[in-house]
Design a protein around this motif. Structure first.
Motif, PDB file in Angstrom:
ATOM      1  N   ALA A 365     -50.195 -49.018 -82.080  1.00  0.00           N
ATOM      2  CA  ALA A 365     -49.885 -48.593 -83.447  1.00  0.00           C
ATOM      3  C   ALA A 365     -49.196 -47.237 -83.439  1.00  0.00           C
ATOM      4  N   ARG A 366     -49.573 -46.382 -82.475  1.00  0.00           N
ATOM      5  CA  ARG A 366     -48.979 -45.041 -82.404  1.00  0.00           C
ATOM      6  C   ARG A 366     -47.613 -45.071 -81.728  1.00  0.00           C
ATOM      7  N   TYR A 367     -47.415 -45.973 -80.751  1.00  0.00           N
ATOM      8  CA  TYR A 367     -46.172 -46.008 -79.976  1.00  0.00           C
ATOM      9  C   TYR A 367     -45.571 -47.416 -79.968  1.00  0.00           C
ATOM     10  N   LEU A 425     -49.281 -47.815 -74.300  1.00  0.00           N
ATOM     11  CA  LEU A 425     -50.428 -48.702 -74.486  1.00  0.00           C
ATOM     12  C   LEU A 425     -51.614 -48.011 -75.142  1.00  0.00           C
ATOM     13  N   GLY A 426     -51.708 -46.692 -74.993  1.00  0.00           N
ATOM     14  CA  GLY A 426     -52.872 -45.981 -75.491  1.00  0.00           C
ATOM     15  C   GLY A 426     -53.989 -45.960 -74.465  1.00  0.00           C
ATOM     16  N   ASP A 427     -55.125 -45.389 -74.862  1.00  0.00           N
ATOM     17  CA  ASP A 427     -56.229 -45.254 -73.908  1.00  0.00           C
ATOM     18  C   ASP A 427     -57.536 -45.807 -74.434  1.00  0.00           C
ATOM     19  N   GLY A 428     -57.460 -46.695 -75.414  1.00  0.00           N
ATOM     20  CA  GLY A 428     -58.670 -47.288 -75.985  1.00  0.00           C
ATOM     21  C   GLY A 428     -59.218 -48.427 -75.147  1.00  0.00           C
ATOM     22  N   ALA A 429     -60.282 -49.024 -75.657  1.00  0.00           N
ATOM     23  CA  ALA A 429     -60.955 -50.109 -74.930  1.00  0.00           C
ATOM     24  C   ALA A 429     -60.039 -51.306 -74.742  1.00  0.00           C
ATOM     25  N   ALA A 430     -59.232 -51.630 -75.766  1.00  0.00           N
ATOM     26  CA  ALA A 430     -58.332 -52.780 -75.658  1.00  0.00           C
ATOM     27  C   ALA A 430     -57.297 -52.551 -74.565  1.00  0.00           C
ATOM     28  N   ALA A 431     -56.815 -51.320 -74.463  1.00  0.00           N
ATOM     29  CA  ALA A 431     -55.839 -50.999 -73.419  1.00  0.00           C
ATOM     30  C   ALA A 431     -56.460 -51.157 -72.037  1.00  0.00           C
ATOM     31  N   LYS A 432     -57.679 -50.690 -71.881  1.00  0.00           N
ATOM     32  CA  LYS A 432     -58.359 -50.818 -70.582  1.00  0.00           C
ATOM     33  C   LYS A 432     -58.561 -52.279 -70.200  1.00  0.00           C
ATOM     34  N   HIS A 433     -58.952 -53.102 -71.176  1.00  0.00           N
ATOM     35  CA  HIS A 433     -59.165 -54.515 -70.906  1.00  0.00           C
ATOM     36  C   HIS A 433     -57.847 -55.204 -70.535  1.00  0.00           C
ATOM     37  N   SER A 434     -56.781 -54.807 -71.205  1.00  0.00           N
ATOM     38  CA  SER A 434     -55.471 -55.398 -70.888  1.00  0.00           C
ATOM     39  C   SER A 434     -55.057 -55.069 -69.460  1.00  0.00           C
ATOM     40  N   LEU A 454     -55.067 -44.988 -66.997  1.00  0.00           N
ATOM     41  CA  LEU A 454     -56.263 -45.824 -67.051  1.00  0.00           C
ATOM     42  C   LEU A 454     -56.660 -46.388 -65.689  1.00  0.00           C
ATOM     43  N   LEU A 455     -55.776 -46.251 -64.711  1.00  0.00           N
ATOM     44  CA  LEU A 455     -56.063 -46.796 -63.385  1.00  0.00           C
ATOM     45  C   LEU A 455     -57.259 -46.065 -62.769  1.00  0.00           C
ATOM     46  N   PRO A 456     -58.276 -46.774 -62.345  1.00  0.00           N
ATOM     47  CA  PRO A 456     -59.451 -46.110 -61.770  1.00  0.00           C
ATOM     48  C   PRO A 456     -59.075 -45.295 -60.535  1.00  0.00           C
ATOM     49  N   ALA A 457     -59.646 -44.114 -60.419  1.00  0.00           N
ATOM     50  CA  ALA A 457     -59.372 -43.249 -59.275  1.00  0.00           C
ATOM     51  C   ALA A 457     -59.728 -43.963 -57.973  1.00  0.00           C
ATOM     52  N   GLY A 458     -58.839 -43.837 -57.015  1.00  0.00           N
ATOM     53  CA  GLY A 458     -59.096 -44.432 -55.708  1.00  0.00           C
ATOM     54  C   GLY A 458     -58.932 -45.933 -55.660  1.00  0.00           C
ATOM     55  N   SER A 459     -58.288 -46.518 -56.659  1.00  0.00           N
ATOM     56  CA  SER A 459     -58.093 -47.973 -56.662  1.00  0.00           C
ATOM     57  C   SER A 459     -57.349 -48.413 -55.408  1.00  0.00           C
ATOM     58  N   ASP A 460     -57.847 -49.433 -54.735  1.00  0.00           N
ATOM     59  CA  ASP A 460     -57.160 -50.001 -53.582  1.00  0.00           C
ATOM     60  C   ASP A 460     -56.477 -51.284 -54.035  1.00  0.00           C
ATOM     61  N   LEU A 461     -55.194 -51.177 -54.327  1.00  0.00           N
ATOM     62  CA  LEU A 461     -54.458 -52.302 -54.883  1.00  0.00           C
ATOM     63  C   LEU A 461     -54.043 -53.306 -53.816  1.00  0.00           C
ATOM     64  N   ARG A 462     -54.369 -53.018 -52.564  1.00  0.00           N
ATOM     65  CA  ARG A 462     -54.126 -53.996 -51.501  1.00  0.00           C
ATOM     66  C   ARG A 462     -54.964 -55.251 -51.707  1.00  0.00           C
ATOM     67  N   LYS A 463     -56.049 -55.114 -52.443  1.00  0.00           N
ATOM     68  CA  LYS A 463     -56.953 -56.245 -52.653  1.00  0.00           C
ATOM     69  C   LYS A 463     -56.361 -57.287 -53.596  1.00  0.00           C
ATOM     70  N   ARG A 464     -55.307 -56.921 -54.325  1.00  0.00           N
ATOM     71  CA  ARG A 464     -54.670 -57.886 -55.210  1.00  0.00           C
ATOM     72  C   ARG A 464     -53.946 -58.957 -54.390  1.00  0.00           C
ATOM     73  N   GLU A 465     -53.767 -60.133 -54.993  1.00  0.00           N
ATOM     74  CA  GLU A 465     -53.093 -61.238 -54.304  1.00  0.00           C
ATOM     75  C   GLU A 465     -51.583 -61.050 -54.271  1.00  0.00           C
ATOM     76  N   ALA A 466     -51.048 -60.215 -55.142  1.00  0.00           N
ATOM     77  CA  ALA A 466     -49.602 -59.996 -55.205  1.00  0.00           C
ATOM     78  C   ALA A 466     -49.323 -58.501 -55.220  1.00  0.00           C
ATOM     79  N   ALA A 467     -48.055 -58.174 -55.144  1.00  0.00           N
ATOM     80  CA  ALA A 467     -47.653 -56.770 -55.045  1.00  0.00           C
ATOM     81  C   ALA A 467     -47.904 -56.007 -56.343  1.00  0.00           C
ATOM     82  N   THR A 468     -48.101 -54.708 -56.193  1.00  0.00           N
ATOM     83  CA  THR A 468     -48.247 -53.816 -57.336  1.00  0.00           C
ATOM     84  C   THR A 468     -47.244 -52.683 -57.193  1.00  0.00           C
ATOM     85  N   VAL A 469     -46.594 -52.350 -58.301  1.00  0.00           N
ATOM     86  CA  VAL A 469     -45.640 -51.241 -58.342  1.00  0.00           C
ATOM     87  C   VAL A 469     -46.163 -50.195 -59.321  1.00  0.00           C
TER      88      VAL A 469
END
Length: 600
Positions: A365-367, A425-434, A454-469
């Motif tokens: 709503a803000r952006y 996206l904002g920083d509310g609960a809906a944004a985190k869930h998305s 919103l990305l959790p500190a120290g996230s290891d994105l290698r665990k995902r099945e596909a690439a992350t940018v």
């Protein structure tokens, strides 16, 4: 593709090559290329004034030999020695034999020795009648001139007329001084402006009616200490050979003062003194060159800010290193043909789903505008369709009716081949869930802006099945690394590598020179960015563009690199020919024509 190698790698390659060449041949190749480039910049060599800022490393030797070539073509050349006792003996011999002059900084006559009948600097020893320095000098053991003559920049004996700038002696043999790896750089130096030619000179390089006579040159071709700055100030072209590629830190006061005196064209040898060749960092004042002539291969610092802004126009001189360099460089910069080869092209059987669908989770709503801009980039990135998920659906549809929309959550929006999440996206609960929803998917994901916060500190994105940018700017990168923004901006290469390693993702660090890093692969630097891109929303367009390229099937590193290249080129196209303010949407609308230009 432009490629760059670290100092350690360059030196190893030089050692291998020198073992196969006659002594000193490599330095002569570098000096020949340097002299030719300087001649091009001068336009007319005969009668011009050239000053050499000469340090104790091999860059100083390159400058001296190049100066000898220019002197033989009728330029008046003065070498200013910052460390006379450690100046390159063979280079001094060649310059003096060609009629060049020498000034010193720090007191005393240049060369710390006497010149013999051939005009060569003794460099701590005694010159023979042929002019070659022999015995006792700092260059002892590096290859004195043979056949009784001082070596010239092309490898021909002084007195034989030498060779025109850019030429090479038969076989490449270099006398006097030999060649060591082109190392030894300290950082520092000061900006200098555009060319200001100050008048012609008589044949042989002596200024007719100029300060060269008024200041009292000695018969041996040396100027008093106080005249060094004046020689630099009156030069049409100044060659920065103060330090080489291995140095750290800022210029010493004597060198800084001399660089501040430059009024003509300033040309750096291999890289500007004062920049870090490996990292692009500038710790203290640094030479800001109009052009940099680099040898064998590019060095990373020449392509990365802040050092890149000190290099001016770049020119690479081939000295034969390619066969001795490893297959994988430390840094890459895509060019038009590289990007053209990577751009996706639909086949005759393609439909919108086969071309790929990119999902965009953005806006609030803000952006709401962030959603519009991200979708605008995605629509022009090669995917067959864009699926928008979020609260700005009405705004997006009003601007782009071809967009598929869904209120969310992303997991229920329909099949996509990639996701973009975060802009506005904002920083509310809906944004985190998305964000959690998207990261749980099995397709490539680009995370930008609020998604990075919103990305959790120290996230290891290698665990995902596909690439992350991840696509942070310096401030967001600092937060992800837990350091200051200033630290990221001062060491951009180290920062982007650290992010890629820590998060296990492909990282695009936005900035004046955008960098793309992925684990175990060369970092890529984008050469197309312009300052006008520093405008609200341009990053949202870039995110949508890269996400679309991911949906077409491009690997993450290629998608990020190609997206950054097109994005910067679109901005250049929009601001051409002289530069002008632009809005983010202007960049988006220019992408189609930019794509066409790359393929032309």
């Amino acid at each position: 593709m432009r490629i760059a190698y670290s100092v350690e790698t360059v030196r190893a390659a030089e050692r291998e090559l020198m073992a196969r060449l006659p002594q000193g041949a490599l330095m002569q190749r570098a000096a020949a290329g340097l002299a030719a480039a300087c001649a091009d910049l001068l336009g007319r060599v005969y009668g011009s004034r050239v000053a050499l800022l000469v340090g104790s490393g091999d860059n100083g030797g390159d400058a001296l030999y190049a100066g000898a070539r220019l002197a033989r073509r009728g330029a008046g050349v003065t070498a200013v020695l910052l460390n006379p006792d450690r100046a390159h003996g063979g280079g001094l011999a060649a310059l003096r034999a060609a009629g060049g002059r020498v000034a010193t900084v720090g007191g005393g006559a240049a060369g710390a020795g006497a010149a013999g009948g051939g005009g060569a600097a003794a460099a701590g020893g005694t010159a023979t009648s042929g002019g070659a320095a022999v015995g006792g000098g700092p260059m002892a053991g590096r290859g004195p001139a043979t056949d009784g003559s001082a070596a010239t920049a092309g490898g021909a004996a002084a007195g034989s007329g030498g060779m025109a700038a850019g030429g090479t002696a038969a076989g490449g043999a270099a006398a006097g001084g030999g060649q060591a790896p082109s190392g030894g750089q300290v950082a520092g130096g000061v900006a200098s402006g555009s060319a200001a030619p100050s008048g012609g000179q008589a044949a042989g390089g002596v200024a007719s009616g100029s300060a060269a006579a008024d200041r009292g040159l000695t018969d041996g071709g040396s100027e008093a200490n106080g005249d060094a700055e004046a020689a630099v100030a009156r030069a049409d072209l100044v060659i920065d050979g103060i330090v080489g590629i291995g140095g750290k830190g800022g210029l010493r006061p004597d060198a800084e003062r001399l660089v501040r005196a430059v009024r003509g064209i300033l040309v750096a040898v291999d890289l500007p003194s004062g920049v870090d060749a490996d990292t692009g960092e500038v710790r203290g004042s640094a030479v800001r060159a109009d052009a940099t002539i680099t040898f064998g291969t590019y060095k990373p610092g020449l392509l990365i800010d802040p050092a890149h802004t000190h290099a001016g126009a770049l020119r690479l001189i081939d000295i034969g290193l390619d066969a001795h360099l490893p297959a994988d460089p430390d840094l890459e910069a895509l060019q038009h043909e590289d990007v053209a080869a990577l751009l996706p092209r639909p086949s005759a059987e393609s439909d919108k789903y086969r071309r790929g669908v990119v999902g965009v989770v953005a806006g609030s709503a803000r952006y709401p505008g962030a959603a519009v801009l991200a979708v605008s980039g995605a629509l022009r990135g090669g995917a067959g369709a864009v699926r928008y998920v979020g609260p700005a659906a009405d705004t997006v549809i009003a601007r782009f009716p071809e967009t598929l929309v869904h209120s969310g959550p992303p997991a229920k929006a329909g099949r996509v081949q990639s996701w973009v999440v975060g802009p506005g996206l904002g920083d509310g609960a809906a944004a985190k869930h998305s964000l959690e929803d998207v990261l749980a998917s099995d397709v490539p994901v680009l995370v930008d802006a609020d998604g990075l916060h919103l990305l959790p500190a120290g996230s290891d994105l290698r665990k995902r099945e596909a690439a992350t940018v991840l696509t942070p700017h310096a401030g967001e990168a600092a937060a992800l690394l837990g350091v200051s923004r200033e630290e990221v901006e001062a060491g951009r290469l180290a920062a982007v590598r650290a992010l890629a390693e820590r998060y296990g993702a492909t990282v695009l660090l936005k900035g004046s020179t955008t960098l793309v890093a992925a684990e175990h692969q060369p970092v890529r630097v984008n050469p197309t960015g312009v300052g006008w891109l520093a405008t609200a929303g341009s990053g949202d367009v870039l995110s949508g563009l890269i996400g679309s390229l991911l949906a077409t099937g491009l690997p993450a590193r290629d998608a990020a690199s190609v997206g950054a290249y097109l994005h910067g080129l679109a901005a250049r196209r929009t601001t051409a020919p002289h530069g002008a303010p632009i809005a983010a949407y202007d960049v988006s609308t220019a992408l189609t024509d930019t794509w066409r230009d790359v393929l032309a």
